[in-house]
Scaffold this motif. Structure first.
Motif, short mmCIF file in Angstrom:
data_model
loop_
_atom_site.label_atom_id
_atom_site.label_comp_id
_atom_site.label_asym_id
_atom_site.label_seq_id
_atom_site.Cartn_x
_atom_site.Cartn_y
_atom_site.Cartn_z
N GLY A 270 32.57 48.62 37.68
CA GLY A 270 33.27 48.85 36.42
C GLY A 270 34.78 48.81 36.50
N VAL A 271 35.33 48.27 37.58
CA VAL A 271 36.79 48.17 37.72
C VAL A 271 37.33 47.13 36.74
N ASN A 272 38.34 47.51 35.98
CA ASN A 272 38.98 46.56 35.06
C ASN A 272 40.50 46.52 35.19
N CYS A 284 47.15 40.79 44.13
CA CYS A 284 47.08 40.68 42.67
C CYS A 284 46.95 39.22 42.23
N LYS A 285 47.64 38.34 42.93
CA LYS A 285 47.54 36.91 42.61
C LYS A 285 46.13 36.39 42.89
N PHE A 286 45.52 36.85 43.97
CA PHE A 286 44.14 36.45 44.25
C PHE A 286 43.20 36.96 43.15
N VAL A 287 43.41 38.21 42.74
CA VAL A 287 42.57 38.81 41.70
C VAL A 287 42.66 38.01 40.40
N LYS A 288 43.86 37.57 40.07
CA LYS A 288 44.05 36.77 38.85
C LYS A 288 43.17 35.53 38.86
N GLN A 289 42.98 34.95 40.07
CA GLN A 289 42.16 33.75 40.18
C GLN A 289 40.66 34.08 40.14
N VAL A 290 40.32 35.34 40.40
CA VAL A 290 38.92 35.77 40.34
C VAL A 290 38.55 36.13 38.90
N LYS A 293 41.08 38.54 33.25
CA LYS A 293 41.08 39.64 32.28
C LYS A 293 41.44 40.98 32.91
N VAL A 294 41.32 41.07 34.22
CA VAL A 294 41.60 42.34 34.91
C VAL A 294 43.10 42.62 34.91
N ALA A 295 43.48 43.83 34.48
CA ALA A 295 44.89 44.22 34.49
C ALA A 295 45.38 44.35 35.93
N ARG A 296 46.60 43.92 36.18
CA ARG A 296 47.12 43.90 37.55
C ARG A 296 48.46 44.63 37.63
N TYR A 297 48.55 45.53 38.62
CA TYR A 297 49.79 46.25 38.89
C TYR A 297 50.04 46.21 40.39
N HIS A 298 51.30 46.29 40.78
CA HIS A 298 51.57 46.44 42.21
C HIS A 298 52.81 47.29 42.42
N ILE A 299 52.78 48.04 43.50
CA ILE A 299 53.91 48.91 43.85
C ILE A 299 54.30 48.64 45.30
N GLU A 300 55.57 48.32 45.51
CA GLU A 300 56.05 48.13 46.88
C GLU A 300 57.39 48.81 47.12
N ASN A 301 58.04 49.32 46.05
CA ASN A 301 59.33 49.96 46.21
C ASN A 301 59.49 51.08 45.19
N TYR A 302 60.60 51.78 45.26
CA TYR A 302 60.83 52.94 44.40
C TYR A 302 60.90 52.55 42.93
N GLU A 303 61.58 51.47 42.64
CA GLU A 303 61.70 51.01 41.26
C GLU A 303 60.32 50.67 40.68
N GLY A 304 59.52 49.96 41.46
CA GLY A 304 58.18 49.59 41.02
C GLY A 304 57.29 50.81 40.81
N TYR A 305 57.48 51.82 41.66
CA TYR A 305 56.70 53.04 41.52
C TYR A 305 57.02 53.74 40.20
N GLN A 306 58.31 53.85 39.90
CA GLN A 306 58.71 54.50 38.66
C GLN A 306 58.21 53.71 37.45
N ALA A 307 58.23 52.39 37.54
CA ALA A 307 57.75 51.55 36.44
C ALA A 307 56.26 51.77 36.22
#
Length: 315
Positions: A270-272, A284-290, A293-307
């Motif tokens: 049930g992951v969406n 996330c790019k691989f998931v997009k090709q699978v 419709k699945v929402a994609r987020y990624h965090i690698e730095n402080y700014e991305g975490y806050q976003a």
């Protein structure tokens, strides 16, 4: 409502200074890095993250570094969004160790020590025999398999090492066999594009049998706990079961199946939405090709975490 699958970065995603803004700005992230550093031998994680002496080019250093960064981010998430609905975890190769530690299958300190030994074993195999890998974009899988088989001899081997997405696989093996396969793939139209990868070894091929045997011995005395969330194995395309050690031993010499693992999370659990923790957004790019419709987020730095916090909280 979004139900999350957490993705943990694999080797190759690293870059200098990764995680250092988090280390300098978030005390809990710093605590996790320092905690990992305390159990690792003959390495300084902060120096590695800063890429001193080109440390991030060496498997024995980069593997603990990537996993520590991913776990630092995961621990921050638990602190700030404990209610985040996590349905599953999936790491690419190395990232499986981050997932197993995050899910409670492996205790943090012991997991980091096992990971450091794994990295050392793999570096030794990589240095013992020259090897290479190549990514194939929009491959003809049947033709790729046939060409790999035709290019494999008693002395040299090439095979599919990674099934990353419907549009990308990676082949790996002995230098001569891979080079021959790349040439034949280009001539016979086995892929739209063939790209040689900058890696230290042809991981997930028979060339790492020595590392696999060492891991079997290393893991024989390890006690694995029951996971508090399904962790999908790259090797079996199913959640890890009570044979964690056996699966991790096979993982070193078996192809990864990230695409199939992603589909399992979406279809069976049930992951969406996915959240990639660690350097880069390759998964996330691989998931997009699978599944687009699945929402994609990624965090690698402080700014991305806050976003991400703002997005989840609706700010």
């Amino acid at each position: 409502m979004e139900k999350f699958g957490l993705l943990f970065s694999g080797q190759g995603a690293q870059y200098p200074q990764m995680g250092m803004d988090l280390y300098n700005k978030d005390p809990l992230f710093k605590e996790i890095i320092d905690r990992a550093n305390a159990v690792l031998t003959n390495m300084d994680l902060v120096a590695v993250l800063n890429n001193e002496d080109d440390a991030l080019s060496q498997t024995k250093y980069v593997q603990p570094a990537i996993v520590a960064v991913s776990l630092g981010l995961f621990t921050m998430l638990k602190r700030d969004i404990p209610e985040l609905p996590i349905q599953a975890m999936l790491g690419l190769s190395l990232g499986e160790y981050a997932a197993l530690i995050a899910s409670g299958v492996l205790e943090f300190e012991e997991g980091m020590q096992i990971l450091q030994d794994r990295a050392s074993y793999m570096q030794a195999d990589a240095q013992a025999k020259a090897s290479k890998m190549a990514a194939l974009l929009q491959p003809d899988i049947d033709l790729v398999k046939q060409i790999c088989q035709d290019c494999t001899t008693n002395e040299e081997t090439v095979s599919i090492a990674n099934y990353n997405s419907p549009k990308q696989v990676v082949i790996g093996g002995s230098v001569g066999a891979v080079q021959k396969a790349m040439t034949e793939l280009a001539e016979k139209g086995g892929a739209k594009k063939v790209v040689e990868l900058k890696v230290s070894g042809a991981f997930h091929t028979p060339l790492f049998v020595n590392a696999s045997q060492k891991m079997a011995k290393r893991l024989s005395k390890v006690t694995f706990a029951k996971s508090n969330v399904p962790v999908i194995s790259n090797t079996t395309c199913q959640p890890f079961d009570d044979k964690v050690a056996d699966t991790l031993v096979k993982q070193l010499i078996s192809p990864t199946h990230f695409a199939s693992c992603s589909a399992y999370m979406f279809d069976k659990l049930g992951v969406n939405a996915v959240l990639e923790l660690g350097p880069g957004d390759t998964l996330c790019k691989f998931v997009k090709q699978v599944d687009r419709k699945v929402a994609r987020y990624h965090i690698e730095n402080y700014e991305g975490y806050q976003a991400f916090l703002d997005a989840i909280r609706g700010n």
